[in-house]
Design a protein around this motif. Structure first.
Motif, mmCIF file in Angstrom:
data_model
loop_
_atom_site.group_PDB
_atom_site.id
_atom_site.type_symbol
_atom_site.label_atom_id
_atom_site.label_comp_id
_atom_site.label_asym_id
_atom_site.label_seq_id
_atom_site.Cartn_x
_atom_site.Cartn_y
_atom_site.Cartn_z
ATOM 1 N N ILE A 11 0.837 -1.200 0.000
ATOM 2 C CA ILE A 11 0.000 0.000 0.000
ATOM 3 C C ILE A 11 0.867 1.244 0.000
ATOM 4 O O ILE A 11 0.536 2.261 -0.624
ATOM 5 N N GLY A 12 2.014 1.182 0.686
ATOM 6 C CA GLY A 12 2.950 2.307 0.657
ATOM 7 C C GLY A 12 3.420 2.607 -0.751
ATOM 8 O O GLY A 12 3.484 3.773 -1.168
ATOM 9 N N VAL A 13 3.748 1.569 -1.507
ATOM 10 C CA VAL A 13 4.175 1.754 -2.898
ATOM 11 C C VAL A 13 3.050 2.378 -3.729
ATOM 12 O O VAL A 13 3.277 3.274 -4.551
ATOM 13 N N LEU A 14 1.837 1.917 -3.500
ATOM 14 C CA LEU A 14 0.695 2.454 -4.250
ATOM 15 C C LEU A 14 0.496 3.938 -3.978
ATOM 16 O O LEU A 14 0.189 4.711 -4.890
ATOM 17 N N LEU A 15 0.674 4.353 -2.743
ATOM 18 C CA LEU A 15 0.501 5.770 -2.409
ATOM 19 C C LEU A 15 1.606 6.620 -3.020
ATOM 20 O O LEU A 15 1.366 7.764 -3.431
ATOM 21 N N VAL A 16 2.822 6.073 -3.077
ATOM 22 C CA VAL A 16 3.905 6.795 -3.772
ATOM 23 C C VAL A 16 3.543 6.975 -5.244
ATOM 24 O O VAL A 16 3.710 8.056 -5.816
ATOM 25 N N LEU A 17 3.059 5.898 -5.863
ATOM 26 C CA LEU A 17 2.632 5.973 -7.264
ATOM 27 C C LEU A 17 1.510 6.992 -7.442
ATOM 28 O O LEU A 17 1.490 7.748 -8.414
ATOM 29 N N LEU A 18 0.578 7.014 -6.501
ATOM 30 C CA LEU A 18 -0.537 7.959 -6.576
ATOM 31 C C LEU A 18 -0.021 9.389 -6.565
ATOM 32 O O LEU A 18 -0.484 10.235 -7.335
ATOM 33 N N PHE A 80 -7.456 3.357 0.647
ATOM 34 C CA PHE A 80 -6.386 4.329 0.863
ATOM 35 C C PHE A 80 -6.261 5.291 -0.321
ATOM 36 O O PHE A 80 -6.059 6.494 -0.135
ATOM 37 N N MET A 81 -6.374 4.768 -1.543
ATOM 38 C CA MET A 81 -6.294 5.642 -2.714
ATOM 39 C C MET A 81 -7.451 6.634 -2.752
ATOM 40 O O MET A 81 -7.300 7.776 -3.172
ATOM 41 N N SER A 82 -8.603 6.206 -2.277
ATOM 42 C CA SER A 82 -9.753 7.108 -2.236
ATOM 43 C C SER A 82 -9.528 8.219 -1.211
ATOM 44 O O SER A 82 -9.864 9.383 -1.452
ATOM 45 N N ILE A 83 -8.955 7.856 -0.059
ATOM 46 C CA ILE A 83 -8.701 8.851 0.987
ATOM 47 C C ILE A 83 -7.687 9.882 0.515
ATOM 48 O O ILE A 83 -7.898 11.099 0.638
#
Length: 483
Positions: A11-18, A80-83
């Protein structure tokens, strides 16, 4: 035992990508001198730093994820991506109320295309670009992007790919899951870039071309104009949109085979042939009555019929005409399209043609089994025998989908909305379509719903985007029991 640290790492990687994927929005804001620049910059920094902190905290975790972790990662990542995805709306003041911001973000990420914005053209360009980017991110799934680009995370990718990839099929272009994910994204990115150029050549501005290309390939339907695609009353633009909506609704494996010149494999797909024939049949059925009802030229009636049919079947949700102004019989047909969906393995939402095809074929064969009870009558799709396990899975999906639709309609009715609007809002949210019937027709928006109704519809959007089981399995006691 569930490996929560491995989940936090991904999830950390996904938020960096976001955070990185907010950069195009920042670029447009800078170019146009928009007043949303700092809101986007702060949002990108917060998302990237939060993700980086999560990743670094769990960087030494190298456990391979299993199915349970895969489903948790996919479900939690969308939350998390929505938040974090709604932060630009809040910081810029474009959508100051958090339930509205959540709704717009989840509608974007799930490529539903329902909006609470009443004057889209007054929204700053950077925010509009981010709004379009959320759909492009959600189109093929940011999880698939992660599997493609970050194979060195020390975490297996197959369970993520299975949990995220839409449809009941598991067709792969390459035996290695990372190569499959990469090739899918190359096709996705390549078609998006081509579409940007074509939109520009057909008459759109660069800004409009970029935004509409992002949302067309994602089958999302967000537009930079209040009137959606009806604003661009240029046949070339609308026909280009039709072609690429249709492509986006096609299994990307089929598109890849087509690009490689393997046309026999393309035509061998029962689902693709059904998809094509159904679109042609419905357009033929609708064109003549639309011609007489509107008194438009035959070409315009044909174009409107073709555009709306492709838009609804692929769950894109762009509109060029108000189909609610047609005869009630036609409105019923358009409403039924909300339950089709396009092909498995595409960016579209909905039930998908392969499930409908399996259901119809199996129902037909059941009559044969009744007449010949001792005969072995297998169900075949693409020439391959469909196992009983897959048939059971499809039948369960259809029954659960119907049950959720009925339950959702009851909930919306109890929330104070008329039956037609309740039908429409639940069907379009669960199918990730956008426009529907009642007060959520093609010329309306979702701003009037209460906070409860909006959040409930958000839940339905997530259920539909992740094809029910990915989220519903989390509510079963079996999922949480230790091995």
């Amino acid at each position: 035992m569930i490996h929560y640290k491995a989940i936090g790492k991904i999830i950390g990687v996904l938020l960096v990508l976001l955070g990185i994927l907010m950069l195009p929005s920042i670029a447009f804001s800078v170019y146009y001198g928009s007043n949303d620049l700092m809101a986007l910059v702060y949002s990108a920094i917060i998302s990237a730093l939060s993700g980086g902190l999560m990743f670094s905290s769990f960087a030494k975790q190298d456990e391979n994820i299993r199915k349970r972790e895969g489903y948790l990662i996919v479900s939690l990542s969308w939350i998390f991506m929505s938040i974090f995805g709604m932060i630009p709306y809040l910081f810029s003041g474009s959508i100051p109320y958090w339930p509205d911001a959540v709704f717009e973000t989840i509608s974007g990420l799930t490529t539903t295309g329902a909006t609470i914005l009443e004057d889209i053209e007054s929204v700053p360009v950077g925010i509009l670009t981010w709004r379009s980017m959320t759909q492009w991110i959600g189109g093929l799934g940011i999880i698939v992007l992660t599997v493609a680009i970050f194979p060195l995370l020390g975490i297996g990718g197959i369970e993520l790919f299975v949990a995220e990839s839409p449809g009941p099929t598991s067709d792969k272009l390459h035996p290695r899951i990372r190569e499959t994910a990469k090739r899918l994204w190359f096709v996705y990115v390549g078609l998006t870039l081509v579409l940007m150029v074509l939109y520009k050549l057909a008459g759109m501005s660069v800004f409009d071309a970029v935004n509409h290309a992002l949302t067309t390939m994602a089958t999302g339907g967000f537009s930079t104009k209040n009137a959606s695609m009806a604003h661009f009353d240029i046949p070339a633009i609308q026909y280009i949109a039709i072609v690429f909506m249709f492509l986006a609704g096609t299994n990307f494996t089929i598109i890849y085979f087509g690009l490689k010149g393997k046309f026999r494999q393309v035509w061998a797909s029962d689902e693709f042939r059904t998809y094509l024939f159904v679109v042609i049949f419905i357009v033929v059925v609708l064109t003549v009555p639309i011609y007489f009802l509107t008194c438009d030229p035959m070409e315009k009636a044909f174009r409107d019929a073709l555009f709306q049919v492709v838009s609804l079947i692929t769950t894109t949700g762009f509109v060029t005409a108000d189909y609610l102004s047609y005869h009630d019989s036609l409105v019923i047909i358009f409403f039924m399209l909300l339950f089709l969906g396009a092909c498995a393995g595409s960016t579209s939402g909905g039930i998908k043609f392969v499930r409908h095809l399996a259901f119809v074929k199996n129902s037909y064969l059941e009559f044969k089994r009744i007449v010949h009870p001792r005969a072995v009558v297998p169900l075949k799709i693409n020439g391959d025998r469909v196992t009983g396990k897959v048939i059971t899975h499809i039948m369960n999906f259809l029954l659960i989908y119907l049950a959720i639709f009925v339950f959702g309609t009851i909930v919306m009715s109890l929330a104070g909305y008329d039956l037609i609007t309740s039908f429409g809002s639940v069907a379009t949210s669960l199918g990730n379509v956008g426009p529907a019937i009642g007060l959520v027709g093609p010329m309306d928006n979702f701003a009037f719903f209460s906070p409860f109704a909006k959040l409930f519809l958000c839940f339905l959007m997530l259920l539909g985007r992740l094809e029910l089981f990915t989220i519903l399995v989390l509510f079963t006691p079996y999922f949480w029991r230790a091995n």
